[in-house]
Design a protein around this motif. Structure first.
Motif, PDB file in Angstrom:
ATOM      1  N   PHE A  44       0.599  -1.238  -0.124  1.00 34.06           N
ATOM      2  CA  PHE A  44       0.442  -0.294  -0.639  1.00 34.06           C
ATOM      3  C   PHE A  44       0.951   1.372   0.304  1.00 34.06           C
ATOM      4  O   PHE A  44       1.949   1.556   0.626  1.00 34.06           O
ATOM      5  N   ALA A  45       0.492   2.276   0.005  1.00 37.52           N
ATOM      6  CA  ALA A  45       1.197   3.566  -0.656  1.00 37.52           C
ATOM      7  C   ALA A  45      -0.213   4.334   0.285  1.00 37.52           C
ATOM      8  O   ALA A  45      -1.340   3.885  -0.254  1.00 37.52           O
ATOM      9  N   TYR A  46       0.118   5.916   0.625  1.00 35.70           N
ATOM     10  CA  TYR A  46      -1.152   6.816  -0.140  1.00 35.70           C
ATOM     11  C   TYR A  46      -0.563   7.881  -1.262  1.00 35.70           C
ATOM     12  O   TYR A  46       1.191   8.405  -1.649  1.00 35.70           O
ATOM     13  N   LEU A  47      -1.227   8.415  -1.432  1.00 36.11           N
ATOM     14  CA  LEU A  47      -1.589   9.602  -2.528  1.00 36.11           C
ATOM     15  C   LEU A  47      -2.328  10.780  -2.093  1.00 36.11           C
ATOM     16  O   LEU A  47      -3.572  10.239  -1.787  1.00 36.11           O
ATOM     17  N   GLN A  48      -1.060  11.531  -1.667  1.00 34.21           N
ATOM     18  CA  GLN A  48      -1.135  12.995  -0.116  1.00 34.21           C
ATOM     19  C   GLN A  48      -1.445  14.152  -1.354  1.00 34.21           C
ATOM     20  O   GLN A  48      -0.322  14.687  -2.535  1.00 34.21           O
ATOM     21  N   SER A  49      -2.605  14.876  -1.012  1.00 37.36           N
ATOM     22  CA  SER A  49      -2.394  15.643  -2.273  1.00 37.36           C
ATOM     23  C   SER A  49      -1.652  16.857  -1.528  1.00 37.36           C
ATOM     24  O   SER A  49      -1.620  16.947  -0.105  1.00 37.36           O
ATOM     25  N   LEU A  50      -0.931  17.526  -2.664  1.00 37.24           N
ATOM     26  CA  LEU A  50      -0.350  18.896  -2.030  1.00 37.24           C
ATOM     27  C   LEU A  50      -0.976  20.393  -1.558  1.00 37.24           C
ATOM     28  O   LEU A  50      -0.364  21.191  -0.746  1.00 37.24           O
ATOM     29  N   GLU A  51      -1.795  19.945  -1.682  1.00 38.62           N
ATOM     30  CA  GLU A  51      -3.160  21.244  -1.891  1.00 38.62           C
ATOM     31  C   GLU A  51      -3.762  21.183  -0.580  1.00 38.62           C
ATOM     32  O   GLU A  51      -4.021  22.413   0.040  1.00 38.62           O
ATOM     33  N   ALA A  56      -5.934  12.587   1.432  1.00 35.79           N
ATOM     34  CA  ALA A  56      -4.896  11.403   0.749  1.00 35.79           C
ATOM     35  C   ALA A  56      -6.009   9.822   0.802  1.00 35.79           C
ATOM     36  O   ALA A  56      -6.305  10.076   1.448  1.00 35.79           O
ATOM     37  N   LEU A  57      -5.439   9.350  -0.149  1.00 32.98           N
ATOM     38  CA  LEU A  57      -6.666   8.352  -0.961  1.00 32.98           C
ATOM     39  C   LEU A  57      -4.873   6.684  -0.576  1.00 32.98           C
ATOM     40  O   LEU A  57      -4.150   7.566  -1.060  1.00 32.98           O
ATOM     41  N   LEU A  58      -5.415   6.133  -0.251  1.00 34.10           N
ATOM     42  CA  LEU A  58      -5.096   4.806   0.193  1.00 34.10           C
ATOM     43  C   LEU A  58      -4.853   4.081  -1.209  1.00 34.10           C
ATOM     44  O   LEU A  58      -6.148   3.814  -2.453  1.00 34.10           O
ATOM     45  N   ILE A  59      -4.003   3.878  -1.313  1.00 31.61           N
ATOM     46  CA  ILE A  59      -3.145   3.607  -2.800  1.00 31.61           C
ATOM     47  C   ILE A  59      -2.675   1.772  -3.373  1.00 31.61           C
ATOM     48  O   ILE A  59      -1.853   1.569  -2.029  1.00 31.61           O
ATOM     49  N   THR A  60      -2.967   0.710  -4.021  1.00 29.89           N
ATOM     50  CA  THR A  60      -1.881   0.061  -3.950  1.00 29.89           C
ATOM     51  C   THR A  60      -2.045  -0.555  -5.174  1.00 29.89           C
ATOM     52  O   THR A  60      -2.196  -0.192  -6.181  1.00 29.89           O
ATOM     53  N   GLU A  61      -0.399  -1.669  -5.393  1.00 32.81           N
ATOM     54  CA  GLU A  61      -0.667  -2.106  -7.009  1.00 32.81           C
ATOM     55  C   GLU A  61      -1.682  -3.875  -7.147  1.00 32.81           C
ATOM     56  O   GLU A  61      -1.901  -4.259  -6.982  1.00 32.81           O
ATOM     57  N   PRO A  62      -2.446  -3.728  -8.199  1.00 37.10           N
ATOM     58  CA  PRO A  62      -3.660  -4.196  -8.515  1.00 37.10           C
ATOM     59  C   PRO A  62      -2.905  -5.679  -8.715  1.00 37.10           C
ATOM     60  O   PRO A  62      -3.751  -6.532  -8.305  1.00 37.10           O
ATOM     61  N   PHE A  63      -1.727  -5.524  -9.450  1.00 34.71           N
ATOM     62  CA  PHE A  63      -1.565  -7.099  -9.329  1.00 34.71           C
ATOM     63  C   PHE A  63      -1.181  -8.403  -8.356  1.00 34.71           C
ATOM     64  O   PHE A  63      -1.318  -9.630  -8.537  1.00 34.71           O
ATOM     65  N   VAL A  64      -1.065  -7.120  -7.415  1.00 35.68           N
ATOM     66  CA  VAL A  64      -0.801  -8.173  -5.700  1.00 35.68           C
ATOM     67  C   VAL A  64      -2.108  -8.691  -5.040  1.00 35.68           C
ATOM     68  O   VAL A  64      -1.712 -10.052  -4.915  1.00 35.68           O
ATOM     69  N   PHE A  65      -3.476  -7.769  -6.144  1.00 37.12           N
ATOM     70  CA  PHE A  65      -4.629  -8.806  -5.373  1.00 37.12           C
ATOM     71  C   PHE A  65      -5.137  -9.204  -6.388  1.00 37.12           C
ATOM     72  O   PHE A  65      -6.413 -10.767  -6.315  1.00 37.12           O
ATOM     73  N   ARG A  90      -1.341   1.763 -10.167  1.00 34.80           N
ATOM     74  CA  ARG A  90      -2.053   1.813  -8.523  1.00 34.80           C
ATOM     75  C   ARG A  90      -3.676   2.152  -8.880  1.00 34.80           C
ATOM     76  O   ARG A  90      -4.463   2.243 -10.060  1.00 34.80           O
ATOM     77  N   ASN A  91      -4.448   1.298  -8.173  1.00 36.77           N
ATOM     78  CA  ASN A  91      -5.620   1.140  -7.991  1.00 36.77           C
ATOM     79  C   ASN A  91      -6.144   1.929  -6.587  1.00 36.77           C
ATOM     80  O   ASN A  91      -5.596   1.731  -5.095  1.00 36.77           O
ATOM     81  N   ILE A  92      -7.194   3.082  -5.978  1.00 38.00           N
ATOM     82  CA  ILE A  92      -7.747   3.081  -4.481  1.00 38.00           C
ATOM     83  C   ILE A  92      -8.564   2.379  -4.207  1.00 38.00           C
ATOM     84  O   ILE A  92      -9.334   1.374  -4.790  1.00 38.00           O
TER      85      ILE A  92
END
Length: 150
Positions: A44-51, A56-65, A90-92
């Motif tokens: 997992f990773a976060y996609l953090q808005s700089l504004e 922050a959206l939790l995202i992941t590499e879809p191919f893991v799942f 990546r997917n949310i």
């Protein structure tokens, strides 16, 4: 670059992990710059808005799942983002109080052009993928469509 986050406070994020979403992300159209914050453990990773430090959206590499996850990227998107080869998908993820009910949005992947730091959420038209596929499944051999119907 120093990034302010609601989850971690102020953290340092390398410039190569800053991406521009020229159109924003549906629901967050006014937010166009995001930092990709990889979590040290797991996929997992976060996609953090700089504004806005609270977005922050939790995202992941879809191919893991979903090992068989695939789609054709529309040529118009390839041209708009100037994609040649260095692509990241990546997917949310939407968490649930019951982790086994958490979902992944396979219908609208996030496409990152690593070379030019441009990104976009692409909605897959004419796709059988859904916006809320189960994230956790005990049926590793099932296809994404079979898993979504469970």
């Amino acid at each position: 670059m120093k990034v302010e986050t609601a989850q971690f406070g102020q953290i340092e994020v390398p410039e190569e992990q800053i991406f521009s979403f020229e159109r924003g992300i549906p629901g967050f159209e006014s937010h166009t710059r995001f930092a990709l914050i990889e979590l040290p453990e797991g996929p997992f990773a976060y996609l953090q808005s700089l504004e806005d430090s609270h977005i922050a959206l939790l995202i992941t590499e879809p191919f893991v799942f979903y090992k068989n996850y695939e789609f054709d990227l529309p040529e118009s998107v390839v041209e708009e983002m100037n994609i040649e080869s260095d692509l990241m998908i990546r997917n949310i993820v939407t968490l649930n109080i019951k982790p086994e009910q958490s979902t992944i949005n396979l219908l609208a992947p996030l496409v990152f052009n690593v070379a030019n730091k441009r990104a976009r959420q692409v909605i897959l038209h004419s796709s059988e993928y859904k916006s809320r596929h189960p994230l956790w499944s005990n049926h590793e051999s099932s296809t994404p469509i079979e898993k979504a119907g469970e």
